[in-house]
Design an enzyme around this catalytic site. Structure first.
Site, mmCIF file in Angstrom:
data_model
loop_
_atom_site.group_PDB
_atom_site.id
_atom_site.type_symbol
_atom_site.label_atom_id
_atom_site.label_comp_id
_atom_site.label_asym_id
_atom_site.label_seq_id
_atom_site.Cartn_x
_atom_site.Cartn_y
_atom_site.Cartn_z
ATOM 1 N N ASP A 50 -23.131 12.324 -29.114
ATOM 2 C CA ASP A 50 -22.373 11.462 -28.208
ATOM 3 C C ASP A 50 -22.614 9.984 -28.489
ATOM 4 O OD1 ASP A 50 -21.114 10.563 -25.600
ATOM 5 O OD2 ASP A 50 -21.176 12.716 -25.283
ATOM 6 N N ASP A 51 -21.556 9.255 -28.748
ATOM 7 C CA ASP A 51 -21.596 7.787 -28.825
ATOM 8 C C ASP A 51 -22.527 7.261 -29.921
ATOM 9 O OD1 ASP A 51 -19.997 8.063 -26.611
ATOM 10 O OD2 ASP A 51 -21.260 6.928 -25.245
ATOM 11 N N CYS A 92 -14.757 10.467 -25.608
ATOM 12 C CA CYS A 92 -15.435 11.755 -25.539
ATOM 13 C C CYS A 92 -14.560 12.951 -25.176
ATOM 14 C CB CYS A 92 -16.631 11.667 -24.608
ATOM 15 S SG CYS A 92 -16.420 10.605 -23.172
ATOM 16 N N LYS A 145 -22.530 19.192 -22.930
ATOM 17 C CA LYS A 145 -21.538 18.429 -22.172
ATOM 18 C C LYS A 145 -20.144 18.991 -22.446
ATOM 19 C CE LYS A 145 -19.505 13.839 -22.466
ATOM 20 N NZ LYS A 145 -19.604 12.525 -23.134
ATOM 21 N N HIS A 147 -17.107 18.613 -20.330
ATOM 22 C CA HIS A 147 -16.269 17.427 -20.122
ATOM 23 C C HIS A 147 -14.798 17.673 -20.448
ATOM 24 C CE1 HIS A 147 -16.176 12.717 -20.403
ATOM 25 N NE2 HIS A 147 -15.715 13.182 -19.255
ATOM 26 N N SER A 179 -28.779 4.479 -8.957
ATOM 27 C CA SER A 179 -28.309 3.133 -8.634
ATOM 28 C C SER A 179 -28.284 2.917 -7.123
ATOM 29 C CB SER A 179 -26.914 2.907 -9.221
ATOM 30 O OG SER A 179 -26.941 2.948 -10.629
ATOM 31 N N ASP A 327 -19.097 12.125 -31.538
ATOM 32 C CA ASP A 327 -17.768 12.261 -30.923
ATOM 33 C C ASP A 327 -16.954 10.971 -30.953
ATOM 34 O OD1 ASP A 327 -19.194 10.831 -28.991
ATOM 35 O OD2 ASP A 327 -18.428 11.999 -27.300
ATOM 36 N N ASN A 328 -17.602 9.834 -31.178
ATOM 37 C CA ASN A 328 -16.903 8.546 -31.276
ATOM 38 C C ASN A 328 -17.950 7.483 -31.572
ATOM 39 O OD1 ASN A 328 -16.581 9.319 -27.919
ATOM 40 N ND2 ASN A 328 -17.938 7.629 -28.495
ATOM 41 N N LYS A 347 -16.517 2.494 -29.145
ATOM 42 C CA LYS A 347 -15.886 3.560 -28.363
ATOM 43 C C LYS A 347 -14.646 3.033 -27.640
ATOM 44 C CE LYS A 347 -16.991 6.967 -24.786
ATOM 45 N NZ LYS A 347 -18.104 7.582 -24.014
#
Length: 494
Positions: A50-51, A92, A145, A147, A179, A327-328, A347
């Site tokens: 991923d990424d 993604c 993942k 998704h 957060s 994936d990217n 991305k």
């Protein structure tokens, strides 16, 4: 009837059919010899990371030099094939659609990144690679993942997988609860990633979107069950717990299936790297502590080493193709907690930095070591290649376009044997760029009747710094013809 390919491949096939027929015979002989030895078709493992940007891994000049040591992945790459012109979709969900269906996402209607609570998903009418291989007698399993839609009908257990241990979302929602917690009870001078998130309960009350279950375990045709504990609940340590459990299950699965008379297919869509880190590897040498994802990448590298070691220990390495793909390109929104590339863009863009990705293939005894082909290859090609290796091309639907092309000759015969000379890059549902061999055309709005194109030679200029139009006026008509033929095929097979 036959598999329907895009116009570009049809044109190339007309030129190369005799050469490709000879290559297919050679590939066929190798596969027949392998089946005589192991008494079954080859196992296949597709790892989708991923990424991770081009240049991020050690074998591409990154690794410890970038604060992201990847010794295990580098070892895999040098013992097999390192692809320098490998491509994915720009984000993604689209890349997951592409690897599952062998089709550009624009053909499926699933063209954007999915977020919790959306009703869209991968249509059950699409035929996934897991369904193609299941029809050829393969065991199929996935971890990671997913998704590709929240609803059970979109889940992997209803898309061809016998077993699935999967998360619904991308990595961002895992950071939403933390957060909220950072600001819930006391002043905090640190800025949370998602500082206005109202908390899981508040979000449910405000939006009706329930985030209490983030991951599931399921078997084909049976109701899915929430994953208990840290691995199944959104939070700052979920991905670490999920990845730990995944590699344990994957190793056990390989050990169980090694002597099974049926081959297996594993799709491992690792959460590496999605904003979160991995505590056990946080103190590894050369890990950049400001980049949380660096420790996750170090962990993943070690996990892949363990997987390959298990294949060797079980005596099935030479009958198992392992492909690793990003994936990217990198997502810079939370830099320095991010991937990286020296290419332009990242991305979400169709510049090389968004779609050109690190990729490699490992298959001892079949893929010669230390190869670094420049042949173009796209993530959709894995679908059609898997079908070829399983002798299951008859399971590919013939009522729609398949964008992926069979790359078994490239894998098994080496550089110069790609079946791909061109490629289309979509940004959502919009065609953003077209590449043929070394020339890449960015499609733009025409101004005053002049061609709407920025044109690059991406072999000479991989960073896409020197886009020009007028030196490439000879490419205007061929490019327009290719784009029009591509669109005509879309009208034939909407």
């Amino acid at each position: 009837a036959a598999v329907q390919f895009d116009a570009c491949f049809e044109s190339e096939f007309a030129k190369q059919n005799r050469t490709w027929a000879d290559e297919d015979k050679e590939v066929g002989k190798k596969l027949e010899a392998l089946e005589r030895r192991f008494k079954k078709k080859p196992n296949m493992i597709f790892i989708l990371a991923d990424d991770i940007g081009s240049g991020e891994l050690g074998w591409q000049g990154g690794g410890k030099h970038r604060g992201t040591p990847t010794p295990g992945l580098d070892d895999m790459a040098f013992k097999g094939m390192r692809f320098w012109s490998a491509y994915a979709e720009p984000s993604c969900t689209p890349s997951r659609t592409a690897i599952m269906t062998g089709r550009h996402p624009v053909r499926t209607g699933l063209t954007t990144v999915l977020w919790p609570g959306q009703e869209e998903g991968l249509s059950p009418d699409e035929v996934t690679v897991a369904e193609v291989l299941s029809g050829a007698g393969y065991h199929t399993a996935m971890w990671g993942k997913w998704h590709l839609g929240d609803a059970p009908k979109f889940g992997p257990e209803n898309q061809g997988f016998d077993y699935a241990y999967y998360g619904l979302y991308n990595g961002a929602p895992d950071n939403w609860p933390e957060s909220y917690d950072m600001l819930a009870n006391a002043p905090n001078s640190m800025k949370p990633m998602f500082y206005d998130f109202p908390g899981v309960e508040g979000y449910l009350e405000e939006t009706g979107i329930d985030l209490s279950e983030a991951a599931y375990v399921a078997r084909k045709g049976q109701p899915r069950q929430p994953i208990p504990g840290l691995a199944g609940k959104l939070g700052p340590r979920r991905q670490e717990a999920f990845e730990k459990e995944s590699i344990e299950q994957i190793v056990q699965y390989v050990e169980e299936k090694a002597k099974d008379p049926k081959p297996f297919f594993i799709y491992w869509a690792t959460f590496c790297q999605q904003l979160q880190g991995f505590s056990e590897h946080y103190q590894d040498p050369h890990v950049d502590k400001m980049n949380t994802q660096a420790s996750m990448l170090a962990a993943h590298s070690a996990h892949v080493t363990r997987l390959l070691g298990t294949l060797e220990a079980e005596g099935i390495a030479e009958n198992t193709l392992v492909v690793w793909w990003s994936d990217n390109g990198p997502m810079y929104a939370f830099f320095p907690n991010s991937g990286y590339t020296g290419l332009r863009g990242g991305k979400g863009t169709v510049f090389e930095g968004g779609v050109r990705v690190p990729a490699m293939a490992w298959w001892p005894g079949i893929i010669a070591p230390n190869q670094d082909p420049v042949d173009i290859i796209h993530v959709t090609d894995l679908y059609t290649t898997a079908a070829r290796l399983a002798n299951a091309t008859k399971n590919i639907p013939e009522d729609r376009i398949t964008d992926g092309v069979d790359q078994s000759a490239l894998f098994m015969l080496g550089e110069g044997h790609t079946r791909r000379s061109c490629m289309f890059h979509y940004s959502g549902a919009t065609l953003g760029a077209y590449r043929r061999k070394d020339i890449k055309v960015h499609v733009k709005t025409s101004e005053g009747g002049l061609p709407g194109m920025d044109i690059y030679n991406v072999k000479r200029d991989p960073g896409e710094k020197f886009g020009e139009k007028y030196p490439y006026l000879h490419m205007v008509t061929p490019s327009l013809n290719a784009l029009q033929a591509h669109k005509r095929h879309m009208q034939r097979f909407p």
